[in-house]
Write a protein that holds these residues in place. Structure first.
Motif, PDB file in Angstrom:
ATOM      1  N   GLU A  39       0.846  -1.184   0.000  1.00 51.54           N
ATOM      2  CA  GLU A  39       0.000   0.000   0.000  1.00 51.54           C
ATOM      3  C   GLU A  39       0.892   1.249   0.000  1.00 51.54           C
ATOM      4  O   GLU A  39       2.053   1.188   0.434  1.00 51.54           O
ATOM      5  CB  GLU A  39      -0.887   0.048   1.245  1.00 51.54           C
ATOM      6  N   ARG A  41       0.793   5.728   0.702  1.00 49.04           N
ATOM      7  CA  ARG A  41       0.072   6.872   1.250  1.00 49.04           C
ATOM      8  C   ARG A  41       0.981   8.097   1.161  1.00 49.04           C
ATOM      9  O   ARG A  41       2.194   7.990   1.317  1.00 49.04           O
ATOM     10  CB  ARG A  41      -0.311   6.624   2.707  1.00 49.04           C
ATOM     11  N   ALA A  72      -4.713   1.203  -9.706  1.00 48.76           N
ATOM     12  CA  ALA A  72      -4.542   1.479  -8.277  1.00 48.76           C
ATOM     13  C   ALA A  72      -3.548   2.618  -8.066  1.00 48.76           C
ATOM     14  O   ALA A  72      -3.726   3.460  -7.169  1.00 48.76           O
ATOM     15  CB  ALA A  72      -4.074   0.224  -7.551  1.00 48.76           C
ATOM     16  N   ALA A  76      -4.233   6.128  -6.183  1.00 47.54           N
ATOM     17  CA  ALA A  76      -3.381   6.653  -5.100  1.00 47.54           C
ATOM     18  C   ALA A  76      -2.834   8.032  -5.440  1.00 47.54           C
ATOM     19  O   ALA A  76      -2.525   8.834  -4.542  1.00 47.54           O
ATOM     20  CB  ALA A  76      -2.239   5.678  -4.830  1.00 47.54           C
ATOM     21  N   GLU A  81      -7.152  11.317  -2.471  1.00 48.02           N
ATOM     22  CA  GLU A  81      -6.869  10.012  -1.875  1.00 48.02           C
ATOM     23  C   GLU A  81      -5.505   9.946  -1.194  1.00 48.02           C
ATOM     24  O   GLU A  81      -5.158   8.940  -0.588  1.00 48.02           O
ATOM     25  CB  GLU A  81      -6.919   8.915  -2.957  1.00 48.02           C
ATOM     26  N   ILE A  86      -3.655   3.227   0.217  1.00 49.42           N
ATOM     27  CA  ILE A  86      -4.276   2.679  -0.994  1.00 49.42           C
ATOM     28  C   ILE A  86      -3.510   1.425  -1.426  1.00 49.42           C
ATOM     29  O   ILE A  86      -2.297   1.490  -1.686  1.00 49.42           O
ATOM     30  CB  ILE A  86      -4.268   3.702  -2.152  1.00 49.42           C
TER      31      ILE A  86
END
Length: 265
Positions: A39, A41, A72, A76, A81, A86
């Motif tokens: 993920e 961020r 994806a 992100a 977002e 994400i």
């Protein structure tokens, strides 16, 4: 996510909190402990044009090189977002193998079968406890193991599945296995059983007393009754019938009949 992918678990925040994190150009990268998910961020100060490439660079710096999803990354990179974690990469776990197995084409644990007529009456004499088979009949089939498929984690490491476990058909008396080991067949007419993991065929069926516990007996070989044949019950054999006790019921044989305890009725 692609087939076999394991999505990031949102139900286990403790695991997520323990996941290794890295920061590159203001973008945090978090990789799951099993390296099957990653993920990102952050990147609040990046423009919409440069954010996707910066996210990919941050992933590469963190060792995430496989299973990166374009859509994806685009999500992100969206300004609204960037404060959220994400999921942007998914690995694929190895697909386990299918182990080899033996398919038995007979009942390995024979149980009484009670037939009920249209009026609800149950026949307690025909229990079908003897499974008759004929010479040449197929008794078992071997299904070899099937290898699994390797997976790959987000760091690009290949995940090899365990090899399949193989087995074999084990033959006892009066049973032959084909040269390739794939099938087992009976050499004679008789009764098939699984004894100690081996398939065997008995050409002589021996029983103590023929009555409620056994039901009627209908056998393709020779029947030896060490006790009596009780009233209302029947013994029928394609071969000989030997009765050590007395006979109150019915005895039929394709061969010889010998009754040592006398007959009544």
């Amino acid at each position: 996510p692609p087939e076999g992918a394991r999505p990031w678990s949102r139900t286990e925040p403790d695991d997520a909190a323990r996941a290794p994190r890295a920061v590159s150009e203001g973008i945090e990268v978090r990789v799951s402990a099993d390296a099957l998910a990653a993920e990102v961020r952050g990147g609040a100060g990046l423009s919409a044009q440069e954010a996707p490439s910066k996210i990919r660079r941050a992933l590469g710096t963190s060792g995430v090189v496989a299973g990166i999803l374009d859509e994806a990354v685009a999500l992100a990179a969206a300004p609204k977002e960037r404060g959220k974690w994400i999921p942007v990469a998914h690995g694929s776990d190895a697909v386990p193998p299918v182990h080899g197995r033996v398919e038995f084409l007979f009942e390995t644990q024979k149980r009484a079968r009670l037939d009920e007529d249209e009026k609800g009456r149950v026949d307690f004499k025909n229990l079908d406890l003897v499974e008759n088979i004929v010479a040449g009949q197929l008794l078992a089939r071997l299904h070899p193991g099937v290898p699994g498929r390797p997976g790959r984690d987000v760091r690009g490491h290949l995940l090899e599945p365990a090899p399949p476990k193989e087995t074999e058909i084990r033959a006892g008396k009066n049973v032959e296995i084909t040269p390739d080991g794939r099938e087992a067949r009976s050499l004679f007419d008789g009764r098939v059983r699984l004894v100690g993991g081996k398939i065997e065929v008995e050409t002589v069926y021996q029983v103590g007393e023929v009555g409620p516990a056994t039901g009627n007996i209908d056998f393709v070989g020779t029947v030896v009754v060490t006790g009596a044949v009780l009233d209302g019950f029947r013994v029928k054999a394609a071969g000989d019938v030997v009765v050590g006790g007395h006979v109150e019921g019915t005895v039929e044989a394709g061969g010889n009949i010998r009754v040592e305890g006398g007959c009544s009725g």
